[in-house]
Structure formats: structure tokens, C-alpha cells
Design a protein around this motif. Sequence first.
Motif, PDB file in Angstrom:
ATOM      1  N   ARG A   3      23.829 -15.613 -21.723  1.00 17.93           N
ATOM      2  CA  ARG A   3      24.908 -16.456 -21.195  1.00 17.93           C
ATOM      3  C   ARG A   3      24.979 -16.435 -19.660  1.00 17.93           C
ATOM      4  O   ARG A   3      26.043 -16.546 -19.063  1.00 17.93           O
ATOM      5  CB  ARG A   3      26.267 -16.054 -21.781  1.00 17.93           C
ATOM      6  N   THR A  62      33.973 -17.833 -18.082  1.00 15.90           N
ATOM      7  CA  THR A  62      33.162 -17.019 -18.999  1.00 15.90           C
ATOM      8  C   THR A  62      32.756 -15.690 -18.350  1.00 15.90           C
ATOM      9  O   THR A  62      32.333 -14.768 -19.042  1.00 15.90           O
ATOM     10  CB  THR A  62      31.889 -17.753 -19.478  1.00 15.90           C
ATOM     11  N   ALA A  63      32.881 -15.599 -17.019  1.00 16.85           N
ATOM     12  CA  ALA A  63      32.595 -14.318 -16.343  1.00 16.85           C
ATOM     13  C   ALA A  63      33.531 -13.221 -16.830  1.00 16.85           C
ATOM     14  O   ALA A  63      33.206 -12.034 -16.753  1.00 16.85           O
ATOM     15  CB  ALA A  63      32.723 -14.475 -14.836  1.00 16.85           C
ATOM     16  N   LEU A  64      34.696 -13.613 -17.329  1.00 18.33           N
ATOM     17  CA  LEU A  64      35.675 -12.613 -17.791  1.00 18.33           C
ATOM     18  C   LEU A  64      35.450 -12.228 -19.252  1.00 18.33           C
ATOM     19  O   LEU A  64      36.115 -11.334 -19.769  1.00 18.33           O
ATOM     20  CB  LEU A  64      37.101 -13.154 -17.614  1.00 18.33           C
ATOM     21  N   GLU A  65      34.516 -12.890 -19.901  1.00 18.64           N
ATOM     22  CA  GLU A  65      34.242 -12.588 -21.310  1.00 18.64           C
ATOM     23  C   GLU A  65      33.102 -11.569 -21.411  1.00 18.64           C
ATOM     24  O   GLU A  65      32.307 -11.422 -20.490  1.00 18.64           O
ATOM     25  CB  GLU A  65      33.856 -13.879 -22.051  1.00 18.64           C
ATOM     26  N   ASP A  66      33.028 -10.925 -22.545  1.00 18.49           N
ATOM     27  CA  ASP A  66      31.935 -10.000 -22.881  1.00 18.49           C
ATOM     28  C   ASP A  66      31.970  -8.680 -22.114  1.00 18.49           C
ATOM     29  O   ASP A  66      31.037  -7.886 -22.199  1.00 18.49           O
ATOM     30  CB  ASP A  66      30.546 -10.644 -22.661  1.00 18.49           C
TER      31      ASP A  66
END
Lengths: 325, 326
Positions: free
Chosen positions: B92, B309-313
Motif C-alpha cells: 500500500r 491511509t498513512a494513519l492505517e496499518d
Amino acid sequence: MMREITCREAVREALREELRRDEDVFLIGEDIGFYGGTNKVTEGLWQEFGPERIMDTPISEAAIIGAALGAAAVGMRPVAEIMFIDFLGVCMDQVANQVAKLRYMTGGKVTLPLTIRTPGGAGRSAAAQHSQSLEAWLIHTPGLLVVMPSTPYDTKGLLKAAIREDNPVVFIENKMLYNTKGPVPEGEYVIPLGKADIKREGKDATVVATSRMVYFALEAAAKLAAEGIECEIVDPRTLVPLDKEAILESVAKTGRLVVVHEAPERGGFGAEVAAIVVNEAFDYLDAPIQRVCSKNTPMPFSPRLERFITPQVEDIIAAVRTVLA
Amino acid sequence: MTKEELISLHKTMLQVRHFEQEVAKAFLAGQIPGFLHSSVGQEAVAVGVCAALREDDYVVSTHRGHGHVLAKGADLNSMMAEIYGKATGCCRGKGGSMHIADFDRGIVGANGIVGGGIPIANGVALAAKRRKTGQVVACFFGDGASNQGTFHEALNLASIWDLPVVFVAENNMYGMGTSQRRHQKVENIADRAAAYKIPGVVVDGNDVLAVREATLEACNRARRGEGPTLLECKTYRHFGHFVGDPGAYREPGELEAWLERDPLVLFRRYLEEQGVPAAALDELEAAVIEEVRMAVEFAYRSDEPAEETALEDVYAPTEAGRRAIW
């Protein structure tokens, strides 16, 4: 009357119950098995679960954390022990660059149900390399959850939650609390990660304290109560995630905040708490926030020097008086 | 091996070669952020090792890992997109070249830390051993990593616990810019196996069949429960440490000598000797070039990841994990 057990027994009970509950749980560390653990925390577990699940390793901390990480990545639920938190120094790459980042670097494909147990804290003249409080290294590393309990009750419930958690958890015990007793019910309970506990209610000043400092804060509060000063002691129990609401609510009530931890002041957890409160509850504050922490030195050996460096009950009392002045 | 299997080995090496070359080209053209470690010249190690693995076996990779991941069967498109930092990348857009991995294909991470992956391989192997799955872990690392403490800690642990790991020392003769004879006194990294009482095997890392054969033997040993092997593959990287490194530290004539022993040239010659028509091999290569070109196209056209999405995973989405991001 509820039975009382020590923090050591609380850890051991949590480990035993989770080992019995889930075949994927195993322990890995130095002298945790046959020897019973340098702090005797894991005593008896090797006899019950055998060397396959209570795994004695060579003195190789990076290999311990790496092995726990690899096993967790493919679905096991390891609990690694680092004998003293100071030894994170020899495996910090595995903790900070590998454990904390593997999920992120793979775009969320890897899940790491991994617990690292390790005792910290001063009080035994163990000097500079066996006495530290290094939670700031860990809370500064996104990807880790960080738990730091004070009572036997919290220790047991939070450790069980940590082992069942699908994220890497560093579980920081305090070597001076292993013999500390407290009420722990028989049977099963789990304390969710990220919930603070109000260890004493009060209206005049909020004292946020961690680990062994909770006891120091309670002692300070008892002395201040004799003068009619009522402190509210907030024990965050989990530093990541942090129960900000509990801290903010208490500050909204008292208008005054003292943060107490045994780690050196500079760049510590207390600075984070202070920043959160200033940002989110500035209007409630009636006085500048005080921090009561260790001085910014390595830990000395001499008992007199060690006592001088680390926060004492009288320091907390003085800080509360300052915020109330 | 059947002729088809041999051709398949060649195809995978071609994929790695052309993938690396296209990536380097795009990098030098400024299309790829970060930096890039190319495995051109080392294809026979990645392909030979992975050809000996079962589909459910694991790989622990390195900063020079494109070949390992491709050889383990990862999808060209999602790999290329990852290197371009796109949302369609296999990580990702959070791993990039240095951390490229496809966990679904059994790649348990690549590593920007030299030697960082070696202890992790043991854990994966420990789980396989405990569950009696017969799985093996191929753990790649370079000659430079063999001087890290993690190498010694991990080999010792794997040895005392008889873990099913094949430690693949990809000796390309340089730890970044320092030649092997300047960074260790042993001639063979495999000699260090003696310290852990495990087999140490040296193989020509530019001979894909020799690498495969040696890996098979190590895997069989591991699956029999007899523990790890240290397998040293002598090879050479044609590029510098990273793409753009001029490699001024090389001996005069060294690169030229190794180019004579280019693993793809050697294996193509072998295949032709075995009666595979040159035209068929040209056709195969043209198809691979087209496949890689399509992957570049896919990556280039893919969307950038959405900022949030940088804050996900960072954490698995448990209650505590959700609350740990603030």
C-alpha cells in the motif's frame, strides 16, 4: 475478604491461565524455565508446561525478540521476557525497527499478537544499567502498545489483556513491586487496555502517577489529606493507548495537575501528559503543571544518591503544594 | 528437472533481471522516490533458492530483495506499484523498494536494517516446527550482515533448537563499499557454521541449478528435523550498492570478469546445450520484457495513496489499536 496476592503472583497467574487457555501462547526468555526466572516470576511454569512452551534461551536478547516476532507473524502468541528493561539496549532494533514496524511496512498484512514483559525501576541499588524506566523510548515508537501497571489486580487483568491483544504490547513491570500485595479475586477477569483507574478521589489537585509512583502518590495524598488537601490519583495503567479522557476529566474537576514518574524528566511521559492537558484543558488549569520525575542523570549506585535522584513522597507533597499555592 | 521446469527457472531469472533494469531506469528518470538496491547479477541465488521451496515455505528478505519476492511468486504489477509508492502496491505504498514483501506469498518482511531479519526467521521456523507443518524458512542476508550480532545470535539459537531454517548468505563480495576481504578474515562465510555445529555449504551463486540443488538438500535436512544449514552463495552485484553508486571501490577488471559469469548468460548457454532453441529463448525473453513493461505501465497509471491511509496499518484494528492513534 478478597484474597491478597503479590504482583509476582499476579503475573504468574495471568501467564498460567493464558498458557492453559490457548495452545499458541508460549514464553520465551533467559532462565525463565528451569531456573524459574531471575525474579522468580515464572517459577513452576516450566514444570507444568514443559520446555516446549516455557523456552529457555541463550543470553541473546535480539534473538529472543526476533523469534517472538517471527512466531507471532505466523499466528503464535508469544510472551517474551527481557530480564531487565535496560537490556532493551541490546535488542532495540528488533523492538523498534522490526516489531513496531512490520505491520505498517507490509501495508497491514502482518498481525503481531506479541507481548514483551520486562521489569524496570530503581530502588535496589542496581545502578545505571539495571534500574531504568525506559517507557519513553517505547511510547515514542508508533506500533507498540505500552502497559505499566501498579497493583496486583491491574497487573493480572492487564497482562491477560496484553496476551490476548492482536498488537505488540510492551508490558512494564516494576521490580520493587513484585512483593507488593493487593486484593485479586479468584478466577477469570481481564482489564481492557487503555483505561485509567482513579486510585483515590479528590477535588483539589490531580496527580497522574505511573507504576511504583502510584504508591508514592497515594502516600503523599494520605499525608496531605491530614491537612484537608484532597488529591485525585489517576493511574493511567496503559500509556499507549492513553486514557486522555480520564486525565482531562480529573483536571476539569481539580484545575491543578502534578505528573509523577520515575523516568528522567526530560522528554518523558510527563511532558506528553502536560502537553495534552495544556492543549485540551487549558481553560481549566488554575496553576502551571508540575512534574515530579527523576533527575536527568544515569542512575547512581549509592543508596543515598539513588534516593536523591528518584522522586520521593516529599517531592510529590511539595509539588502539590506548589500547584495549590 | 524437466525441460519445462528448467525453462521456468530461466523465465523467473529473466523477470528479476528485467524488473530490476526497468526499475533502475525509472529511478534514474526520477519516477521512483527513495533509493534502490539492485540485485542484477544475483538472480540465480533468489531463483535457485526459491525453486527449492514449497509454496507454503517462508522467505525472509533483505534490502536487496526484489528478486527474492519475485522468485517466491509475487505479482509483478503490485510489486512494481509498490516501488512506485502507489496505492495498488503490495504494501500500500508504505514499504517501498527496501521493505518490499508479499506476506500472502510467505515473505515475512524485507529489511532496511542489515541483519535485522535473521532473528525473525527463527520465530517463523519455531512456529512451523511446533505445528509440525514441515515448512522451511529461507532467510536471505548478505556478507555484510554476517558481521552483525543478530547473525551469530540467530544461528546459535537455530542450532540449539534444530530450527528448520536455511540461512542463505548471499555473498556479493561487498558490504556496501567494503570488500569482503576487508570486512572479515574468513574466506567463506560458511566457515562460521562450524561455530554453531551446523553444516556450512559453499555454492556457486551464479549457477542456478547448483543453488537449487544445495537448497533442496538443506531443506530436506530441515524438514527431517535435523536443523538449519548455512548456505553461502558466492555471487556479485553488477550495480553499485545502490543505483547511482558508481562502485569506485571495485578492483579494475573485476566487474568485467563477473559479467563473463552473468548467471543468465550461463544458464541460457546451458539451456541451448540441452537443446532449447535460441529462438524459443528469445521469444521467452520478449514476453518477459512485455510483462515488465505492462507492470511499469500499471504502476505509473496507479493512483497515489490517499493521505489518510498513512494513519492505517500502524496497529491491528482492535479496540486498543484504534485508540492508540492520536
